[in-house]
Design an enzyme around this catalytic site. Sequence first.
Site, PDB file in Angstrom:
ATOM      1  N   ALA A 185     -15.020   3.231  -1.886  1.00  0.00           N
ATOM      2  CA  ALA A 185     -14.856   2.130  -0.929  1.00  0.00           C
ATOM      3  C   ALA A 185     -13.393   1.724  -0.696  1.00  0.00           C
ATOM      4  CB  ALA A 185     -15.939   1.107  -0.977  1.00  0.00           C
ATOM      5  N   GLY A 186     -12.405   2.271  -1.556  1.00  0.00           N
ATOM      6  CA  GLY A 186     -11.214   1.889  -1.817  1.00  0.00           C
ATOM      7  C   GLY A 186     -11.010   0.806  -2.404  1.00  0.00           C
ATOM      8  N   LEU A 187     -12.092   0.396  -3.458  1.00  0.00           N
ATOM      9  CA  LEU A 187     -11.905  -0.613  -4.485  1.00  0.00           C
ATOM     10  C   LEU A 187     -11.674  -0.139  -5.886  1.00  0.00           C
ATOM     11  CD1 LEU A 187     -14.741  -2.947  -3.036  1.00  0.00           C
ATOM     12  CD2 LEU A 187     -12.081  -3.121  -2.690  1.00  0.00           C
ATOM     13  N   SER A 188     -11.316   1.133  -6.111  1.00  0.00           N
ATOM     14  CA  SER A 188     -10.902   1.509  -7.186  1.00  0.00           C
ATOM     15  C   SER A 188     -11.836   1.855  -8.266  1.00  0.00           C
ATOM     16  CB  SER A 188      -9.769   0.600  -7.840  1.00  0.00           C
ATOM     17  OG  SER A 188      -8.448   0.747  -7.453  1.00  0.00           O
ATOM     18  N   SER A 189     -13.221   2.416  -7.876  1.00  0.00           N
ATOM     19  CA  SER A 189     -14.140   2.859  -8.618  1.00  0.00           C
ATOM     20  C   SER A 189     -13.722   3.864  -9.690  1.00  0.00           C
ATOM     21  CB  SER A 189     -15.584   3.292  -7.988  1.00  0.00           C
ATOM     22  OG  SER A 189     -14.753   4.303  -7.018  1.00  0.00           O
ATOM     23  N   ASP A 230       3.095   2.051  -4.715  1.00  0.00           N
ATOM     24  CA  ASP A 230       3.176   2.204  -6.202  1.00  0.00           C
ATOM     25  C   ASP A 230       3.937   3.701  -6.532  1.00  0.00           C
ATOM     26  OD1 ASP A 230       1.015   3.672  -5.398  1.00  0.00           O
ATOM     27  OD2 ASP A 230      -0.220   3.062  -7.060  1.00  0.00           O
ATOM     28  N   GLU A 275       0.914  -1.078  -0.090  1.00  0.00           N
ATOM     29  CA  GLU A 275      -0.049  -0.144   0.182  1.00  0.00           C
ATOM     30  C   GLU A 275       0.883   1.350   0.169  1.00  0.00           C
ATOM     31  OE1 GLU A 275      -3.189  -0.416  -1.291  1.00  0.00           O
ATOM     32  OE2 GLU A 275      -3.506  -1.586   0.517  1.00  0.00           O
ATOM     33  N   TYR A 293      -4.040  11.599   1.255  1.00  0.00           N
ATOM     34  CA  TYR A 293      -3.385  10.969   0.314  1.00  0.00           C
ATOM     35  C   TYR A 293      -2.195  11.605  -0.274  1.00  0.00           C
ATOM     36  CZ  TYR A 293      -2.432   7.846  -3.532  1.00  0.00           C
ATOM     37  OH  TYR A 293      -1.748   7.042  -4.350  1.00  0.00           O
ATOM     38  N   ASP A 328      -3.828   0.898  -9.676  1.00  0.00           N
ATOM     39  CA  ASP A 328      -5.328   0.479  -9.983  1.00  0.00           C
ATOM     40  C   ASP A 328      -5.748   0.451 -11.344  1.00  0.00           C
ATOM     41  OD1 ASP A 328      -5.159   1.091  -7.210  1.00  0.00           O
ATOM     42  OD2 ASP A 328      -6.182   2.891  -7.301  1.00  0.00           O
TER      43      ASP A 328
HETATM   44  C1  GLA Z   1      -5.279   4.407  -4.412  1.00  0.00           C
HETATM   45  C2  GLA Z   1      -4.062   4.883  -5.265  1.00  0.00           C
HETATM   46  C3  GLA Z   1      -3.242   3.827  -5.852  1.00  0.00           C
HETATM   47  C4  GLA Z   1      -2.254   3.551  -4.628  1.00  0.00           C
HETATM   48  C5  GLA Z   1      -3.260   3.072  -3.392  1.00  0.00           C
HETATM   49  C6  GLA Z   1      -2.516   2.911  -2.067  1.00  0.00           C
HETATM   50  O1  GLA Z   1      -5.839   3.385  -4.359  1.00  0.00           O
HETATM   51  O2  GLA Z   1      -4.901   5.125  -6.703  1.00  0.00           O
HETATM   52  O3  GLA Z   1      -2.326   4.572  -6.753  1.00  0.00           O
HETATM   53  O4  GLA Z   1      -1.419   4.459  -4.137  1.00  0.00           O
HETATM   54  O5  GLA Z   1      -4.290   4.185  -3.228  1.00  0.00           O
HETATM   55  O6  GLA Z   1      -1.663   1.826  -2.121  1.00  0.00           O
END
Ligand code: GLA
Length: 386
Positions: A123-127, A37, A34, A221, A172
């Site tokens: 929700a942290g699932l990359s919508s 990247d 986490e 972030y 993501d």
């Molecule tokens: C988000 C960002 C990613 C990554 C994660 C944390 O999803 O879009 O690039 O940095 O947070 O791992």
Amino acid sequence: MSVQARDLAVEFAYRFGRVPTVSRAPGRVNLIGEHTDYNDGFVMPAALEFATLTAASPRPDRRLRVYSMIMDETREFDLDSPPAVAAGDWSDYILGVALMLEQSGRRLAGADLVVWTDVPIGAGLSSSAALEVSCAHALITAARLPFEPIEIAKVCQRAENDFVGMRCGVMDQYISCRGVAGHALLIDCRSLASRNVAIAPNLRLLVANSMVRHQHAGGEYNARREACEEGVRLLSRTLRPIKALRDVTPDQLEASRRKLPDLIYRRCRHIVTENTRVLEAERALDAGDFVACGQAMNASHVSMRDDFEITCPEVDTLVGLAQTVEGVYGSRMTGGGFGGCTVSLIEASAVEKASRIMIDGYRIATGLEAEIFACAPSDGVRLIPV
Ligand code: GLA
């Protein structure tokens, strides 16, 4: 509401009077790695069955007309005179992708688009990445251009960095472009090479939504990213010039500890040790040593909680509950942080029991209703039959 490609095509035909193609791009869950990247490090995400669908058909002019079934709103843009600034809503992701595709030298056709998603939003699932990648795929298909997955992942990342204003890394978008069913991907975010890591068929990725919504684009972030950059600047003075925290080993960081403010040191320690844990988890999965993989995941959560400080009491509770259940190898928060989801590596046979314990325990501790999904890794973006 679950919408199939056929429903989307019907909606499209009703609005625009033509038969579209349908592009499907998945959301993701990150097993481990986490905030590594954007530090040129390692990550190990898997694509989910949750996805964004984009129905599309080219137009003879250079206009984009987009209807969102989720928002029940339409937006129109002219590719030859686009708005100079982002609107601050869902359409930014789509316009941003179109503009960055053009900036990368790809000449687009105008297009009509209908978008729909079942990726839980925020929700942290990359919508966001699922929306970007499905629209990029749809626009490229409409313009009859070749889809180059890694290049397109980078274009989508640029849309989010430069148009939306979120300084995300490439994880993501990469996994949404390149996911492989039954596998997580070990991605080297410096070389952008990846390796498929099989998830044994008896395992599930148990995703639990804390229902606490994160706010990424808002400062936290980007602040973490700045702390990492400050670490690189300070460490370059004491070690040797380095490009990214990827270039620092845990021993080197310890040796320089006194030269860093404590906060910067702890931010760097998360990244440097997390890179090591990703590679440990990869080796463990390859060897079928799920216990060792789970230990790396548990340690990752502690590091995110204490050093990087991106968890919150609700996700800590969910992780704590999961870790008590037999058949759960490891559990951690997944994604950018400040709420969102946890991921647990779990035996398929333990899913029911773990879900019950997590839902009941979470309700008692917080008064909130967690949502739980037992996921198996799916494929990256593609056209799906209508
Ligand atoms: C988000 C960002 C990613 C990554 C994660 C944390 O999803 O879009 O690039 O940095 O947070 O791992």
